[in-house]
Design a protein around this motif. Structure first.
Motif, PDB file in Angstrom:
ATOM      1  N   THR A  20       0.612  -1.303   0.284  1.00 54.23           N
ATOM      2  CA  THR A  20       0.278   0.383   0.138  1.00 54.23           C
ATOM      3  C   THR A  20       0.955   1.395   0.280  1.00 54.23           C
ATOM      4  OG1 THR A  20      -0.091   0.292   2.441  1.00 54.23           O
ATOM      5  CG2 THR A  20      -1.644  -1.623   1.310  1.00 54.23           C
ATOM      6  N   PRO A  21       0.093   2.048  -0.070  1.00 56.23           N
ATOM      7  CA  PRO A  21       0.800   3.716  -0.694  1.00 56.23           C
ATOM      8  C   PRO A  21       1.534   3.951   0.719  1.00 56.23           C
ATOM      9  CG  PRO A  21      -0.786   3.789  -1.727  1.00 56.23           C
ATOM     10  CD  PRO A  21      -0.925   2.674  -1.331  1.00 56.23           C
ATOM     11  N   ALA A  22       0.589   3.631   1.912  1.00 55.44           N
ATOM     12  CA  ALA A  22       0.917   3.769   3.270  1.00 55.44           C
ATOM     13  C   ALA A  22       2.349   2.926   3.953  1.00 55.44           C
ATOM     14  CB  ALA A  22      -0.296   4.078   4.600  1.00 55.44           C
ATOM     15  N   ASN A  23       2.189   2.067   3.181  1.00 54.33           N
ATOM     16  CA  ASN A  23       3.221   1.358   3.806  1.00 54.33           C
ATOM     17  C   ASN A  23       4.609   1.714   3.186  1.00 54.33           C
ATOM     18  OD1 ASN A  23       4.966  -0.855   4.950  1.00 54.33           O
ATOM     19  ND2 ASN A  23       4.456  -2.189   3.455  1.00 54.33           N
ATOM     20  N   VAL A  24       4.864   1.970   2.058  1.00 50.42           N
ATOM     21  CA  VAL A  24       4.935   2.670   1.359  1.00 50.42           C
ATOM     22  C   VAL A  24       6.135   3.914   1.947  1.00 50.42           C
ATOM     23  CG1 VAL A  24       6.061   3.586  -1.307  1.00 50.42           C
ATOM     24  CG2 VAL A  24       5.003   1.512  -1.181  1.00 50.42           C
ATOM     25  N   SER A  25       5.002   4.776   2.260  1.00 48.07           N
ATOM     26  CA  SER A  25       5.508   6.480   2.911  1.00 48.07           C
ATOM     27  C   SER A  25       6.558   5.714   4.238  1.00 48.07           C
ATOM     28  CB  SER A  25       4.425   6.765   3.515  1.00 48.07           C
ATOM     29  OG  SER A  25       4.184   8.026   4.046  1.00 48.07           O
ATOM     30  N   GLY A  26       6.295   4.936   5.043  1.00 51.48           N
ATOM     31  CA  GLY A  26       6.499   4.386   6.085  1.00 51.48           C
ATOM     32  C   GLY A  26       8.103   4.049   5.790  1.00 51.48           C
ATOM     33  N   VAL A  27       7.754   3.182   5.097  1.00 51.83           N
ATOM     34  CA  VAL A  27      10.208   2.397   3.660  1.00 51.83           C
ATOM     35  C   VAL A  27      10.110   3.854   3.908  1.00 51.83           C
ATOM     36  CG1 VAL A  27      10.398   1.609   2.260  1.00 51.83           C
ATOM     37  CG2 VAL A  27       8.779   0.621   3.699  1.00 51.83           C
ATOM     38  N   LEU A  28       9.476   4.499   3.160  1.00 54.11           N
ATOM     39  CA  LEU A  28      10.226   6.007   2.326  1.00 54.11           C
ATOM     40  C   LEU A  28      10.767   6.543   3.980  1.00 54.11           C
ATOM     41  CD1 LEU A  28       8.811   7.413  -0.701  1.00 54.11           C
ATOM     42  CD2 LEU A  28      10.351   5.575  -0.108  1.00 54.11           C
ATOM     43  N   ARG A  29      10.422   7.200   4.624  1.00 51.17           N
ATOM     44  CA  ARG A  29      10.903   7.874   6.007  1.00 51.17           C
ATOM     45  C   ARG A  29      11.988   7.332   6.500  1.00 51.17           C
ATOM     46  NH1 ARG A  29       4.770   8.362   7.049  1.00 51.17           N
ATOM     47  NH2 ARG A  29       5.109   6.393   8.206  1.00 51.17           N
ATOM     48  N   GLY A  30      11.819   5.761   6.778  1.00 54.99           N
ATOM     49  CA  GLY A  30      13.268   5.305   6.720  1.00 54.99           C
ATOM     50  C   GLY A  30      14.640   5.394   6.164  1.00 54.99           C
ATOM     51  N   LEU A  31      14.519   5.460   5.104  1.00 56.75           N
ATOM     52  CA  LEU A  31      15.114   5.646   4.361  1.00 56.75           C
ATOM     53  C   LEU A  31      15.741   6.936   4.022  1.00 56.75           C
ATOM     54  CD1 LEU A  31      14.183   3.278   1.299  1.00 56.75           C
ATOM     55  CD2 LEU A  31      15.965   3.243   3.060  1.00 56.75           C
ATOM     56  N   GLU A  32      14.420   7.948   4.004  1.00 58.10           N
ATOM     57  CA  GLU A  32      14.806   9.541   4.398  1.00 58.10           C
ATOM     58  C   GLU A  32      15.613   9.447   5.282  1.00 58.10           C
ATOM     59  OE1 GLU A  32      11.611  11.849   1.911  1.00 58.10           O
ATOM     60  OE2 GLU A  32      11.047  11.062   3.525  1.00 58.10           O
ATOM     61  N   ALA A  33      15.140   8.931   6.173  1.00 54.86           N
ATOM     62  CA  ALA A  33      16.430   9.158   7.786  1.00 54.86           C
ATOM     63  C   ALA A  33      17.534   8.502   7.695  1.00 54.86           C
ATOM     64  CB  ALA A  33      16.158   8.516   9.178  1.00 54.86           C
ATOM     65  N   ARG A  34      18.022   8.304   6.824  1.00 55.82           N
ATOM     66  CA  ARG A  34      19.606   6.789   6.595  1.00 55.82           C
ATOM     67  C   ARG A  34      19.870   8.072   5.363  1.00 55.82           C
ATOM     68  NH1 ARG A  34      19.488   1.371   6.825  1.00 55.82           N
ATOM     69  NH2 ARG A  34      21.815   1.835   6.458  1.00 55.82           N
ATOM     70  N   ASN A  35      19.435   8.986   5.095  1.00 58.74           N
ATOM     71  CA  ASN A  35      20.160   9.443   3.985  1.00 58.74           C
ATOM     72  C   ASN A  35      19.573   8.829   2.540  1.00 58.74           C
ATOM     73  OD1 ASN A  35      19.309  12.657   4.938  1.00 58.74           O
ATOM     74  ND2 ASN A  35      21.729  11.895   5.601  1.00 58.74           N
ATOM     75  N   LEU A  36      18.995   7.660   2.345  1.00 55.90           N
ATOM     76  CA  LEU A  36      19.304   6.925   1.502  1.00 55.90           C
ATOM     77  C   LEU A  36      18.217   7.095   0.064  1.00 55.90           C
ATOM     78  CD1 LEU A  36      19.565   3.761   3.217  1.00 55.90           C
ATOM     79  CD2 LEU A  36      21.174   5.187   2.403  1.00 55.90           C
ATOM     80  N   VAL A  37      17.266   8.358   0.312  1.00 54.17           N
ATOM     81  CA  VAL A  37      16.342   8.409  -0.811  1.00 54.17           C
ATOM     82  C   VAL A  37      16.214  10.286  -0.375  1.00 54.17           C
ATOM     83  CG1 VAL A  37      15.320   6.489  -0.974  1.00 54.17           C
ATOM     84  CG2 VAL A  37      14.026   7.665   0.262  1.00 54.17           C
TER      85      VAL A  37
END
Length: 151
Positions: free
Chosen positions: A64-81
């Motif tokens: 789901t887009p909501a799940n992707v949003s959570g994954v992206l937040r985690g990746l953003e926090a590590r400056n990976l996306v």
């Protein structure tokens, strides 16, 4: 006392053992980089599809887009996306893997090829060709898990 390890009963059970070995190696590679399976998949997807929108990522990851949003937040926090707005419209954001994100997943394909080679190491070139022909025959009419179901 050590118990003997059970022998797979048939050829399909043996193929499951091979698949399990591949999955374990892939998960180990991902774990060594401090990523979840979903994070690694999203990074790989973005490396090949820079500027994707969240809905496309959700479709590619079959979540789901909501799940992707959570994954992206985690990746953003590590400056990976990073998410970038399009034409100043805050509602329209494109997602890009950063250089650090791409570097983190670099080498995955080579690592998986090495795993496959180690699994197939006991076979001669001729035996590998025979195995390939037999597997081609078995899978010819089976659905491919990478393809979408046709309606």
């Amino acid at each position: 006392m050590d118990q003997p390890k059970p022998t797979p009963a048939g050829p399909l059970d043996q193929l499951k053992v091979i698949g399990w070995a591949q999955v374990q190696a892939g998960q180990g590679w991902i774990r060594d980089r401090g990523l979840s399976l979903q994070q690694a998949f999203v990074l790989s997807y973005l490396a090949g599809n820079p500027g994707a929108i969240q809905r496309d990522i959700a479709e590619a990851t079959r979540t789901t887009p909501a799940n992707v949003s959570g994954v992206l937040r985690g990746l953003e926090a590590r400056n990976l996306v990073e998410r970038r707005t399009e034409d100043g419209n805050e509602r329209s954001k494109r997602v890009f893997a950063t250089g650090a994100g791409i570097e983190l997943i670099a080498g995955r394909d080579d690592a998986m090829i090495a795993v496959d080679e180690s699994i197939l190491a006991p076979l001669t070139r001729s035996e590998r060709a025979t195995l390939q022909k037999l597997l081609d025959k078995i899978t010819a009419d089976l659905p491919n898990p990478g393809e979408r179901a046709q309606s």
